[in-house]
Design a protein around this motif. Structure first.
Motif, PDB file in Angstrom:
ATOM      1  N   UNK A  78       0.793  -1.219   0.000  1.00 13.74           N
ATOM      2  CA  UNK A  78       0.000   0.000   0.000  1.00 13.74           C
ATOM      3  C   UNK A  78       0.825   1.268   0.000  1.00 13.74           C
ATOM      4  N   UNK A  79       1.897   1.312   0.787  1.00 14.68           N
ATOM      5  CA  UNK A  79       2.756   2.495   0.852  1.00 14.68           C
ATOM      6  C   UNK A  79       4.213   2.054   0.806  1.00 14.68           C
ATOM      7  N   UNK A  80       5.056   2.708  -0.023  1.00 15.20           N
ATOM      8  CA  UNK A  80       6.464   2.297  -0.137  1.00 15.20           C
ATOM      9  C   UNK A  80       7.215   2.318   1.184  1.00 15.20           C
ATOM     10  N   UNK A  81       6.859   3.254   2.065  1.00 14.23           N
ATOM     11  CA  UNK A  81       7.615   3.366   3.310  1.00 14.23           C
ATOM     12  C   UNK A  81       7.438   2.144   4.195  1.00 14.23           C
ATOM     13  N   UNK A  82       6.392   1.359   3.977  1.00 15.47           N
ATOM     14  CA  UNK A  82       6.226   0.146   4.771  1.00 15.47           C
ATOM     15  C   UNK A  82       7.347  -0.848   4.493  1.00 15.47           C
ATOM     16  N   UNK A  83       7.770  -0.928   3.226  1.00 14.53           N
ATOM     17  CA  UNK A  83       8.900  -1.808   2.923  1.00 14.53           C
ATOM     18  C   UNK A  83      10.182  -1.257   3.529  1.00 14.53           C
ATOM     19  N   UNK A  84      10.383   0.055   3.440  1.00 15.63           N
ATOM     20  CA  UNK A  84      11.587   0.653   4.020  1.00 15.63           C
ATOM     21  C   UNK A  84      11.629   0.455   5.529  1.00 15.63           C
ATOM     22  N   UNK A  95      11.236 -14.746   9.142  1.00 13.65           N
ATOM     23  CA  UNK A  95      11.365 -14.888   7.686  1.00 13.65           C
ATOM     24  C   UNK A  95      11.028 -13.594   6.952  1.00 13.65           C
ATOM     25  N   UNK A  96      10.099 -12.815   7.487  1.00 13.98           N
ATOM     26  CA  UNK A  96       9.739 -11.553   6.840  1.00 13.98           C
ATOM     27  C   UNK A  96      10.908 -10.569   6.877  1.00 13.98           C
ATOM     28  N   UNK A  97      11.567 -10.475   8.031  1.00 10.61           N
ATOM     29  CA  UNK A  97      12.697  -9.557   8.156  1.00 10.61           C
ATOM     30  C   UNK A  97      13.854  -9.979   7.252  1.00 10.61           C
ATOM     31  N   UNK A 144      10.387 -17.141  -0.008  1.00  9.15           N
ATOM     32  CA  UNK A 144       8.940 -16.943   0.073  1.00  9.15           C
ATOM     33  C   UNK A 144       8.231 -18.228   0.492  1.00  9.15           C
ATOM     34  N   UNK A 145       8.804 -19.374   0.156  1.00  6.33           N
ATOM     35  CA  UNK A 145       8.220 -20.637   0.611  1.00  6.33           C
ATOM     36  C   UNK A 145       8.318 -20.749   2.127  1.00  6.33           C
ATOM     37  N   UNK A 146       9.450 -20.337   2.690  1.00  8.01           N
ATOM     38  CA  UNK A 146       9.608 -20.335   4.144  1.00  8.01           C
ATOM     39  C   UNK A 146       8.654 -19.322   4.766  1.00  8.01           C
TER      40      UNK A 146
END
Length: 300
Positions: A78-84, A95-97, A144-146
Motif C-alpha cells: 500500500x505504501x512504499x515506506x512500509x517496505x523501508x 522470515x519476513x525480516x 517466500x516458501x519459508x
C-alpha cells in the motif's frame, strides 16, 4: 448419546484469519522473485563458462523481474515506506525480516550486474555483483516458501517440507523459459537444461504435497486451487518434455517456454488459493490437531 461434534467455528467466526494478500499482486510477486533468483544464478554460471549472450540476457532478466516483483510487493503493502520500515532492523528469527533484506540485496546486486553488462562500464564491479547475486539468488527463489509456511495456515504449514522445492523448481522452470525466448537457440542449451530440471522438481514437489498431507491436501486438489494446480502440472509436464527439443525449431522453443511460464504462474496462484481455502474451513485445523494429540482422528 452425545451427537457427533461438527467442525464449526466459535459464534460463526473462523478459527484462523484468512490471508489478506491480493491477486494478482502476491502470486506474480512470488513468480517474479523466483525468476529473478534463478536467473541471477544462471547468469553467474553462464559468465563463468564463457557464454556471454546467455549471461547478458539472464542478468537483464534477473534485474527486470526483480524490479517488477518489488513494485508488486510495494503495491500490495500500500505504501512504499512500509517496505523501508522493514529494513530498519534485522531479526534472524523472522522470515519476513530476512526476506526483506534478501529482496533488497538481490535487487541492488542484479541492477548493478545488469547495468554493467549493458553499458560496458566497470566490468569487474559488474562481475563481482553478479557473483554475489548468485549467492542471494537461491535464497530469493525459496525464501517466500519459508515465509508462507511459517504460519498457522494449514495448507502452507503442513507443506513446509515441500514448498521450498516447489518454489525452487518453479523458479528454475520460469527462468529457463525466459532465457530460451531471449537467447539464440544454439546458445540456450543451459537454459533448456535448467528448465527441464525445474519442471521435474516442480512436478515431484506437487506430487509429494498432494499425497503426503492427508486431509490437508484437499485444498490443493479441490476448488479453484485444484484446477490451477492441475493446469500447472500439465503445463510443466508439457513444457519440460518440449524443452530438450526446443533447440531444433523456434516454434518448439516458444511452445515450451510459454507452457513453463504459464505453469509457474499457475503454481503460485494455486498455493495462495489453497492457503485461503484451508484457513476458511475449521476441519483443516482441528483434524490434524486431534491426530497429533490423540494419534487418531477420533477423540478418546
Amino acid at each position: 448419546m452425545v451427537p457427533e461434534a461438527e467442525f464449526r467455528s466459535y459464534h460463526g467466526q473462523p478459527i484462523l484469519k484468512r490471508p489478506v494478500w491480493h491477486e494478482p499482486h502476491m502470486p506474480l510477486y512470488l513468480y517474479l522473485g523466483g525468476v529473478s533468483g534463478a536467473s541471477s544464478t544462471l547468469a553467474a554460471a553462464a559468465r563463468a563458462t564463457g557464454r556471454h549472450r546467455l549471461a547478458l540476457a539472464t542478468r537483464i532478466i534477473a534485474a527486470l523481474s526483480g524490479a517488477a516483483g518489488s513494485a508488486l510487493l510495494v503495491a500490495e503493502l500500500g505504501r512504499p515506506e512500509r517496505f523501508l520500515n522493514m529494513l530498519r532492523v534485522i531479526k534472524p528469527t523472522s522470515p519476513m525480516s530476512l526476506g526483506s533484506w534478501i529482496l533488497a540485496l538481490q535487487g541492488g546486486l542484479t541492477a548493478a550486474a545488469a547495468g554493467s553488462a549493458v553499458t560496458g562500464l566497470l566490468p569487474a564491479a559488474g562481475d563481482l555483483a553478479g557473483a554475489a547475486a548468485a549467492v542471494t539468488g537461491p535464497l530469493m527463489a525459496t525464501y517466500t516458501a519459508v515465509l508462507v509456511s511459517d504460519t498457522a495456515i494449514p495448507a502452507w504449514h503442513e507443506a513446509r517440507r515441500e514448498l521450498p522445492f516447489l518454489f525452487a523448481g518453479s523458479a528454475l522452470a520460469g527462468a529457463g523459459a525466459l532465457a530460451m525466448l531471449t537467447v539464440p537457440r544454439p546458445e540456450a542449451g543451459p537454459a533448456r537444461a535448467i528448465a527441464t530440471a525445474g519442471a521435474a522438481i516442480e512436478l515431484a514437489a506437487e506430487h509429494a504435497i498432494t499425497h503426503r498431507l492427508g486431509i490437508v491436501a484437499e485444498p490443493y486438489t479441490t476448488g479453484s486451487a485444484g484446477r490451477l494446480l492441475r493446469a500447472a502440472r500439465l503445463l510443466a509436464a508439457a513444457g519440460g518434455a518440449l524443452a530438450p527439443l526446443a533447440g531444433r525449431h523456434r516454434v518448439l522453443t516458444a511452445a515450451s517456454a510459454l507452457a513453463l511460464t504459464a505453469g509457474a504462474i499457475c503454481t503460485r496462484f494455486a498455493v495462495l488459493r489453497a492457503g485461503r481455502a484451508s484457513a476458511a474451513d475449521p476441519r483443516y485445523t482441528v483434524v490434524p490437531q486431534r491426530k497429533r494429540i490423540y494419534g487418531t482422528l477420533e477423540m478418546p
